[in-house]
Scaffold this active site. Sequence first.
Site, PDB file in Angstrom:
ATOM      1  N   LYS A   1      48.367 111.235   4.116  1.00 41.91           N
ATOM      2  CA  LYS A   1      48.840 110.371   4.950  1.00 41.91           C
ATOM      3  C   LYS A   1      50.107 109.944   4.545  1.00 41.91           C
ATOM      4  O   LYS A   1      50.470 109.844   3.652  1.00 41.91           O
ATOM      5  CB  LYS A   1      47.898 109.104   5.119  1.00 41.91           C
ATOM      6  CG  LYS A   1      46.828 109.047   5.607  1.00 41.91           C
ATOM      7  CD  LYS A   1      45.872 108.014   5.856  1.00 41.91           C
ATOM      8  CE  LYS A   1      44.469 108.143   6.430  1.00 41.91           C
ATOM      9  NZ  LYS A   1      44.249 108.312   7.791  1.00 41.91           N
TER      10      LYS A   1
ATOM     11  N   ARG B   1      34.140 112.325   9.594  1.00 39.89           N
ATOM     12  CA  ARG B   1      33.171 113.275  10.602  1.00 39.89           C
ATOM     13  C   ARG B   1      32.479 114.316   9.571  1.00 39.89           C
ATOM     14  O   ARG B   1      31.317 114.709   9.790  1.00 39.89           O
ATOM     15  CB  ARG B   1      33.798 113.774  11.660  1.00 39.89           C
ATOM     16  CG  ARG B   1      34.940 114.750  11.447  1.00 39.89           C
ATOM     17  CD  ARG B   1      36.016 114.979  12.578  1.00 39.89           C
ATOM     18  NE  ARG B   1      36.804 114.032  12.837  1.00 39.89           N
ATOM     19  CZ  ARG B   1      37.744 113.866  13.808  1.00 39.89           C
ATOM     20  NH1 ARG B   1      37.770 114.994  14.645  1.00 39.89           N
ATOM     21  NH2 ARG B   1      38.507 112.773  13.845  1.00 39.89           N
TER      22      ARG B   1
HETATM   23  N1  BES Z   1      40.234 106.675   8.271  1.00 40.04           N
HETATM   24  C1  BES Z   1      40.877 107.429   9.233  1.00 40.04           C
HETATM   25  C2  BES Z   1      40.771 106.476  10.679  1.00 40.04           C
HETATM   26  C3  BES Z   1      41.586 105.197  10.552  1.00 40.04           C
HETATM   27  C4  BES Z   1      42.877 105.034  10.857  1.00 40.04           C
HETATM   28  C5  BES Z   1      40.862 104.141  10.379  1.00 40.04           C
HETATM   29  C6  BES Z   1      43.196 103.897  10.949  1.00 40.04           C
HETATM   30  C7  BES Z   1      41.437 102.884  10.353  1.00 40.04           C
HETATM   31  C8  BES Z   1      42.772 102.741  10.743  1.00 40.04           C
HETATM   32  C9  BES Z   1      40.391 108.720   9.573  1.00 40.04           C
HETATM   33  O1  BES Z   1      39.551 109.450   8.410  1.00 40.04           O
HETATM   34  C10 BES Z   1      41.343 109.616  10.213  1.00 40.04           C
HETATM   35  O2  BES Z   1      42.378 109.744   9.268  1.00 40.04           O
HETATM   36  N2  BES Z   1      41.386 110.085  11.333  1.00 40.04           N
HETATM   37  C11 BES Z   1      42.439 110.837  11.747  1.00 40.04           C
HETATM   38  C12 BES Z   1      41.876 112.202  12.422  1.00 40.04           C
HETATM   39  C13 BES Z   1      42.919 113.158  12.747  1.00 40.04           C
HETATM   40  C14 BES Z   1      43.545 113.796  11.551  1.00 40.04           C
HETATM   41  C15 BES Z   1      42.166 114.073  13.650  1.00 40.04           C
HETATM   42  C16 BES Z   1      43.186 110.043  12.672  1.00 40.04           C
HETATM   43  O3  BES Z   1      42.737 109.212  13.318  1.00 40.04           O
HETATM   44  O4  BES Z   1      44.581 110.156  12.704  1.00 40.04           O
HETATM   45 ZN    ZN Z   2      41.293 110.501   7.172  1.00 41.59          ZN
END
Ligand code: BES
Ligand code: ZN
Length: 493
Positions: free
Chosen positions: A273, A347
């Site tokens: 991230k 997931r």
């Molecule tokens: N934990 C995150 C989702 C999230 C984002 C929760 C902001 C709370 C605040 C999750 O694991 C994630 O990073 N999801 C990605 C998925 C993508 C790579 C398909 C996302 O939502 O960008």
């Molecule tokens: Zn994530």
Amino acid sequence: MFSITADLKKRKTSELIVFPFWEGPKGAKPAADLADLKKGVKPPLDEKDFQGELKETALVYLSSSIEKRCLILGLGKHGDVSVERLRQAYAEAVKVAQQMALSKISVVFPSIVELGSLKENEAIEGVCEGLLLPNYRWEDLQTLAEETILLKKIQLIGILPKKMNEVKKWEAIAEGVHFARDLINGNADDVTPQFLGSAAKKVAASFSTVTATVFDKKRILKEKLGLLEAVSRGSAKDPAFIILSHKGAPKSKDHTVLVGKGVTYDTGGLNLKPTGSMETMRDDMSGAATALSTVATAAALKLKCNVTAVIPTTENGIDAKSFKPGDVYTGYSGMSVEIGNTDAEGRLILADALAYSVKKLKPTRMIDLATLTGAAIVALGHELAALFSNDEKLAEKLLDAGEASSETLWRLPLFASYNKKLKSSVADINNTGGRAAGCVTAALFLQNFVGKVSWAHIDIAGPAFQSSEIGYWPKNGVGFGVRLLVHFLSNLK
Ligand code: BES
Ligand code: ZN
Ligand code: ZN
């Protein structure tokens, strides 16, 4: 915390008395018998300085009463009264008391005969939750800031002492919410998978109806929870798989399984991230905190239902040993998964937990809670959670529980045509489906692991964690879902 005095005239003294008013066409109108407070609160009413609008407050100093101070509190228009509006109003009173660093207050109920459409127990729910939910602080890591003073004693005035059981119920539920908030707010280096495992064992030790099983890394490998294991590779800490059960209806086969995403810190993994997107990622175990605390609360309330929290928990770290984008991993279900993005880790661990629950736990229904996608935040913002379900009746019941608790759900579709976005050329499925409708494709991914079981997925990425307080929701961890699920479980048949 609470004591009850039915009659205003028989009350004991305290640092502040909170007195409610309705908003009326001719100004504010007392919502209960004013008795000896009348003289003191007259001036602001006569001067029309106070209208009784929802959440309006004014502080009045009293000379002819046993309390020195009275906070007059607006409940809004009588015809608009609802549980949620009572929560909001009484929460405002708590915030004033906090600013004044008071810890012992008296609170007058709106007179029950005047409530109209609202039942007495609903008024108790609104007032008690309004008082208890904001009475929380998370300042454990601040050594220099002044400590928020919490309310320790509240005298409720205007309900019968026999309602104490009802009051205690809301106290137990608020305690559950605060427990979930503490787990979410704690440092990721402290609230580790092992810590969550110990927390579950402590819950089991406190209630005779509750049992806890915690799989360590070796057992996780033995059980072939391969997706959980894959996500855990980049972390110095071992993963855990927690099963926490409350058996409140031993003769019944009805069994609700709550699966909670327990990513104790989400760096994104090798698909790291960026700065600005990682700083709050200790909240990525909010689903786990809610599932765990809901089982604890169900036990504390002695709910006559069977409910199990299943919590796959790990850090999504980054390391030479990390699982890799483009590689294929196989989990509990036997389906092979191509990793399109290591940041779509939630997931993966949920897939293992859902597949395991279907096979081993005989669920009547499964509800998973997860801070799963940024896309759910884009779609619904920070005050709504996204609901997906393969069962109309279950969806309906959850939407109702959301409305009753004001932890509001908004249903989005499991739109089958988007399954094509999850196609992989090297494995049975890809773990990412592109940016568009990202929360829908995430839900569709999970659907592959629930078989024919009645199932709902609640994406709580929006409401789980707040950057500033909203009403009785504090800044940081909210504990979203505990109240919703307790409502849901209480209404099962
Ligand atoms: N934990 C995150 C989702 C999230 C984002 C929760 C902001 C709370 C605040 C999750 O694991 C994630 O990073 N999801 C990605 C998925 C993508 C790579 C398909 C996302 O939502 O960008
Ligand atoms: Zn994530
Ligand atoms: Zn995550």
